[in-house]
Design an enzyme around this catalytic site. Sequence first.
Site, PDB file in Angstrom:
ATOM      1  N   ASP A 392      -9.122  62.252  -5.713  1.00  0.00           N
ATOM      2  CA  ASP A 392      -9.456  61.101  -4.879  1.00  0.00           C
ATOM      3  C   ASP A 392      -9.997  61.507  -3.499  1.00  0.00           C
ATOM      4  O   ASP A 392      -9.751  62.604  -3.009  1.00  0.00           O
ATOM      5  CB  ASP A 392      -8.196  60.250  -4.695  1.00  0.00           C
ATOM      6  N   GLU A 447      -8.937  46.930  -7.186  1.00  0.00           N
ATOM      7  CA  GLU A 447      -8.031  47.221  -6.075  1.00  0.00           C
ATOM      8  C   GLU A 447      -8.395  46.470  -4.802  1.00  0.00           C
ATOM      9  O   GLU A 447      -7.550  46.328  -3.906  1.00  0.00           O
ATOM     10  CB  GLU A 447      -8.014  48.724  -5.804  1.00  0.00           C
TER      11      GLU A 447
END
Length: 646
Positions: A392, A447
């Site tokens: 990430d 998200e």
Amino acid sequence: MLRTLLVFFLIAFTEALIAQVISSPDNRLQLHNDQEKLLEVRLDEKVVLRLQSPTIEMLGVSHQFEILEASAIREVRRAVPPSIHLIDHQLIDHYNSYTISNQTAGWDLEWRVYNDGFAYRFVIREVAKISAEGYGVEPVEGHQLFFPEEESIISHNERTYLRANTGELARKLASTPTLIENEDGSCVWLSEAGLRSYPGLWLQVTDARLNGRWAAPPLEIKDVNDRDERIGDRAPYLAEVAAGQALPWRVFVIEQTASGLLDNQLVHLLSEPAAGNFDWVEPGQVAWDWYNANNLHGVDFEAGFNTETYKYYIDFAAQYDIPYIILDEGWSVSTTNVGQAHPDIDLEELVAYGREKGVRLILWTLWKPFVNNLDALAERYAAWGVAGVKVDFMQRDDQDMVDHYWRMAEVCANNRLLVDFHGSYKPAGLHRTFPNVLTREGVKGLEWYKFGNPDSGVGPHHNCILPFTRMVAGPMDFTPGAMRNAQAVNHAYIFNRPMSLGSRAHQLAMFVVYVSPLQMLADSPSNYLSEEECTDFITQIPTTWERTIPLAGEIGEYVAIARKGVDADSWYIGILNGNVTRELNLSMDFLEAGEYQMEIFRDGPNAERFAEDYQRVNRTISAGETISISLTTGGGWVARLQPVSE
């Protein structure tokens, strides 16, 4: 004098480039020289795009503008069986190729023209520093851009798409892919493929033209915190390339209608094939903890970053034959020490427990601590018995960062680890070269309902743009599956108990419409267990596909796709609707002759007010039959079709 030489070079270059028309194998798509240093791209004799003649500049290379050598046009046709069946079990790589060589400057320019698009790339013969690349696109009159506006070339590439023409977007910056829709409905999709050891393509609007822009290698990097960086000075060149290195393909998908984009595979075809054995790579669904903030209920323990919580995830996954769970941020002792588990998590016990249940673990990590100790960490994760990593917060696509992606993919492949890239740029071919890179983000996904706001652009309209834009580039980890759903009138952005915008059927249909061989179930296992009927359905939807049939769609309005699962006779149909109610009539003429049992999840009669309202219906249909479908605002429709045995 230099200006005179440059003008001479461009004229000579363009004439050599199109000394003859380059056509697609079916002759419908053609590239012409319009005598103004631009290439006209024509589909069925109608101009759909104008392209600046590509140029390349290298530091320390003196261009002596001699006559360029051009090859004959050659037709190529070959079958390409994909390692991972993203949308089809076999692809046909069919194109006309043409190459220009400049012996003095030391490069070749390769062209490929397909029936559904074209691409070009430079191949550099000697070690060189690329100082500039000329890339310019001029849309035709009456066009509309779907333009993912960026604030900076440092980005997660999670953007909404503006709809405008180039004249309304002066000085705007966009990541790719970007889409042009012409007045006649034809579409031109812009991105790249085969991106390796070179910066990614961005677009800058200037004077009604889309110009290429690239990030030069950083010379100064300062860590702001554990995941963000501040870039200082950059190198005076874009990339340092090796002898014989091919630069990325500049990809132009050309389709007569928007629906044609839904099964286009040019990025895959133009990317480097896999080398080695990847039979160990197993696509599948994965239960995810971060979106739902570990909000479990009806349990006899306190949910959080502890062994009991993740055993619960494993039990849920095992119950529904979900092969993976993700332990996202919080599983490790810190975000910078990703080689040791949180003290309340017994990772060895979880791996063993999962092995008994047929469920494997995927671990989240920030990219920098992972890259800084890559070989050792990959070996450690493999020794632990985990299935893969979710990497990430890269947020860059300069040459250095692109090299990091390749190295992570390769080292993980060597250790038989799956990879999911988040905080990442769009797919540009790495997933073909390393099939263990099953999916990546680079999309404004579910998200955003955790930390967005009414102006953030997420919602049904956005969801109906993505299949025609971002998803054409490759697998898309949107992370669908919200079980808390609301319409705009009663929606709220709540970080720890997020709800999606749009209907329940809209969320279910994403599992068919959105392609991701590692497809997340984003919501809490407790919520899925409370919604057993929906969960039973979505956990039977494949993550890889034998065939894909675009049924209908308009960019941002609605999309309808039929897909056949790998190793199964079942067909699935997924429909996402935008911001207005809609009636559709869809023909089942893609089915083989016979009758089919159809299990349908559709918007309920009150879904426009209460988005979680849905209906499950079973009916029998015949191949070739036309079915009528009603879709509410932000609605959806999804069905599984199984042949009726005689």
